[in-house]
Design an enzyme around this catalytic site. Structure first.
Site: not given
Ligand code: ARG
Length: 479
Positions: A165, A286, A299, A292
């Protein structure tokens, strides 16, 4: 009906049966050459095997066969050098090549299609293509599993929290965690190998749907093309694409596994976890936030899983309404299939490099394992070994954890005297089992996380890889 490509080319009319040329939009709608030209080398390979057989059977003359070989050699060169003129008006890769062949060698080119149809021709091309892609992906999978085993071996003793979980559950080793993925990818490889046996069967000889009146030798063609057998039913052979659907299903599972791993890499790279870092070459920045560093590759892999799943559904849906035998619907099988093979190959090639180059923050992993009362089950098991029923032990340990939360310490940081207050069964020897090391080492059975087990499984899987793939582990670099 055998239609000469030449006549279609000349005036845009299929045959004497047609009183007007094909509508321009219809021509664009029905043409597949923009994407199926990718099958050209397999189309030529199949045609040469067919011509060789026709010649051996006395259906084509030696001279015609020699002309076909010469013509096809030139066409291959033209395609390779980019000089070949692909004509959308000639509909597909098959008609383009046949038309060019006839232009180069005359009547011998028109005889090539004897005893054959584009229906068995295209089915053969796709199987040849898919066999190659499957072998390529299998080699990549083997490489990837080897990388996973290498990293797992380096981290057979590295302790981290195991989650259920996404909450800290019990300590595991990073090696054990990575071996879970090695198992998944090894099953993906087994599925693809199994699927390959059904890909590798020859449809040629089925002609349009019912077979041919010529005395062909299908086994000879199968041998030439390296097929393990011939399709036994001509109507099935020209129409069903279940082998491609299977490939897409196996690829969908493979990408699901990639996507799960990608999700973990993304989480682990987040500073809140801080478990790993990824070399800059696999990340992007970024345009607005200078601080970033984004894990774009995992992804995208997670995102691209969607298109691979979509391709599977596209092929299933394509097939489900088709009456026997061939229908033009099947022309739509190619783009999803190509896209799946390309996506899976590229993803694996990148993952091989990226996972091999991850840096692991062992201290962060250990610290995280110390933060979620991960050894609670070990304490319960300890009480059980001392005679307490498991459910009672579960309740005692819940009280211990509650006390730990109040004191802001881990179970292993409690004094023995404090712990002993929760049960008279708790004695000095409890301290050994409350360490992370003690916890993982105690799970020393097949399937368990103990470093000794991890090492044993790595050796076993290396052996299996060698047996399954022989020398195919070497290819698959990022270029
Ligand atoms: N381009 C077609 C395909 O991809 C080749 C087979 C065409 N056959 C036919 N009967 N129209 O399926």
């Amino acid at each position: 009906m055998v239609i000469m490509a030449e006549s279609l080319h000349k005036d845009g009319v299929w045959s004497a049966l047609f009183s007007e040329p094909v509508d321009a939009l219809v021509q664009r709608y029905t043409a597949s050459v923009s994407f199926d030209k990718r099958l050209a080398s397999f189309d030529i390979q199949g045609s040469l095997a067919h011509a060789e057989m026709l010649c051996a059977q006395g259906i084509l003359s030696e001279q015609d066969y020699a002309d076909i070989r010469r013509g096809m050699a030139q066409i291959s060169d033209e395609i390779q050098s980019g000089d070949f003129q692909w004509e959308p008006g000639l509909e597909d890769v098959h008609m383009n090549i046949e038309s060019r062949l006839t232009a180069l060698i005359g009547d011998a080119g028109k005889r090539l299609h004897t005893g054959r149809s584009r229906n068995d021709q295209v089915a053969t091309d796709i199987r040849l293509y898919l066999r190659m892609e499957t072998d390529n992906i299998l080699a990549l999978l083997c490489r990837f599993c080897t990388v996973l085993l290498d990293v797992a071996e380096r981290h057979a003793d590295t302790i981290m929290p195991g989650f259920t979980h996404l909450q800290v559950a019990q300590p595991v080793t990073l090696g054990h965690h990575l071996l879970a993925y090695a198992e998944m990818f090894s099953r993906d490889a087994q599925r693809l190998r199994d699927c390959r046996t059904r890909i590798n069967v020859l449809p040629l000889g089925s002609a349009a749907l019912a077979g041919t009146t010529f005395a062909i030798d299908r086994f000879r063609v199968a041998r030439t093309l390296g097929f393990e057998g011939v399709c036994r039913n001509s109507m099935d052979a020209v129409s069903d694409r279940d082998f491609a659907i299977e490939f897409c299903a196996a690829s969908s599972l493979l990408m699901t596994h990639i996507s799960r791993m990608a999700e973990e890499l993304i989480l682990w790279m987040n500073p809140r976890f801080g478990f790993i870092d990824m070399p800059d070459r696999f990340c992007t920045g970024s345009s607005i936030m200078p601080q970033k560093k984004n894990p774009d590759v995992p992804e995208l892999a997670r995102g691209k899983t969607g298109r691979v799943h979509g391709n599977l559904v596209a092929l299933l849906t394509l097939m489900k309404g088709q009456p026997l035998a061939y229908n033009k619907d099947n022309q739509e099988d190619k783009e999803p299939l190509f896209d799946t093979a390309d996506t899976v190959s590229d993803t694996l090639r990148i993952f091989i490099e990226m996972v091999g180059a991850l840096t692991v923050n062992e201290i962060a992993l250990r610290t995280a394992a110390l933060q979620g009362y991960a050894t609670a089950t070990d304490l319960a098991d300890y009480l059980v070994r001392k005679g307490m029923p498991f459910r009672a032990a579960h309740a005692v340990v819940a009280s211990v954890v509650r006390a730990c939360i109040a004191r802001q310490c881990d179970i292993g940081e409690m004094d023995l005297s404090d712990l002993a207050q929760f049960s008279p069964l708790i004695e000095q020897d409890v301290m050994d089992i409350l360490t992370l090391q003690g916890s993982v080492s105690a799970r020393d059975h097949i399937g368990g996380t103990a470093p000794a087990q991890v090492r044993r499984v790595i050796a076993e899987m290396r052996e299996e890889m060698a047996q399954l793939f022989g020398g195919s582990a070497s290819s698959g670099t990022l270029d």
